[in-house]
Design a protein around this motif. Structure first.
Motif: not given
Length: 265
Positions: A199-203
């Motif tokens: 998962v690529v995320t800013h969360e």
């Protein structure tokens, strides 16, 4: 080789822009790996190389036991298409077919690519749409859905192919803050069920709560990888500390996002 994803010496350039610089990385079966880092660090490009959407110039990528990229040579088209049925991918833009209903969006892949009968595909779609909380939207058109609902349909569509690995490329970045949670809850459910996920995320809250490992990227390299406990509380690299301080500053996010981060962190 037990890894679901095995990356060695992966390098990728766009013209003179060297985006990936000798990446070495593994994802194990049932592992949830979250990739974080500043914009432009190569996160999405790395993910797209794992699905054959980008052709790297050097290095190797093995996924689900198949050599996808071998020193710049991509798997042949027929085998590549077969491999992609085992690797579900969810993008930041939902990519639903606007002229098809929710049900038809979820069934089109299994019918056309996997040879399921329409009845079998519909039964699978109904179960998956129930899992993502959209049993009441079977016959709705995408234009009538919220962003969060569209993304949950996109997840159900990827799951309909019964993949071994799920790749998520910033799946909540196009959503209003109040809709982020409904998508993250579905991803948490998949993690609990043992789905292998990258998962690529800013969360950051999601990364801390759900990830088995967090990988930090900067300037085309993975600068450190460890458990969420270590990355968020005791990072080794100064660049990681700098990045986390920036993204977790209360005045750098919206009120809704800040509330979400406080609840998760």
């Amino acid at each position: 080789m037990n890894e679901m994803i095995r990356i060695r010496h992966l390098s990728k350039s766009f013209g003179f822009n060297h985006v990936l610089k000798g990446i070495d990385f593994d994802v194990l079966p049932s592992e949830v790996v979250v990739v974080i880092g500043p914009s432009g660090s190569g996160k999405s490009t790395l993910l797209r190389c794992c699905n054959g959407l980008e052709r790297a110039q050097a290095g190797t990528v093995d996924i689900c036991g198949e050599r996808l990229i071998d020193e710049g040579v991509m798997l042949g088209e027929q085998r590549l298409n077969r491999l992609r049925t085992q690797v579900g991918m969810v993008f930041q833009s939902f990519n639903l077919f606007p002229h098809l209903s929710v049900m038809d969006n979820v069934t089109v892949g299994p019918v056309t690519l996997s040879g399921l009968s329409k009845k079998q595909a519909q039964e699978r779609a109904q179960a998956l749409l129930a899992k993502v909380g959209l049993s009441d939207k079977l016959h709705a058109m995408p234009a009538s859905l919220s962003g969060g609902q569209k993304q949950r349909v996109a997840i159900a569509r990827a799951l309909a192919m019964e993949p071994k690995v799920m790749l998520f490329d910033e799946p909540t970045s196009a959503l209003d803050p109040e809709l982020v949670g409904e998508v993250l809850n579905v991803m948490k459910l998949l993690a609990r069920e043992g789905m292998t996920m990258m998962v690529v995320t800013h969360e950051m809250g999601f990364a801390k709560e759900v990830a088995d490992r967090v990988a930090v990227m900067d300037a085309g390299r993975i600068i450190e990888t460890d458990t969420p406990e270590v990355i968020f509380k005791r990072p080794r690299e100064a660049r990681t500390k700098e990045f986390l301080q920036a993204v977790l500053k209360p005045d750098s996010v919206s009120v809704s996002q800040a509330d979400y981060l406080r609840a998760r962190l």
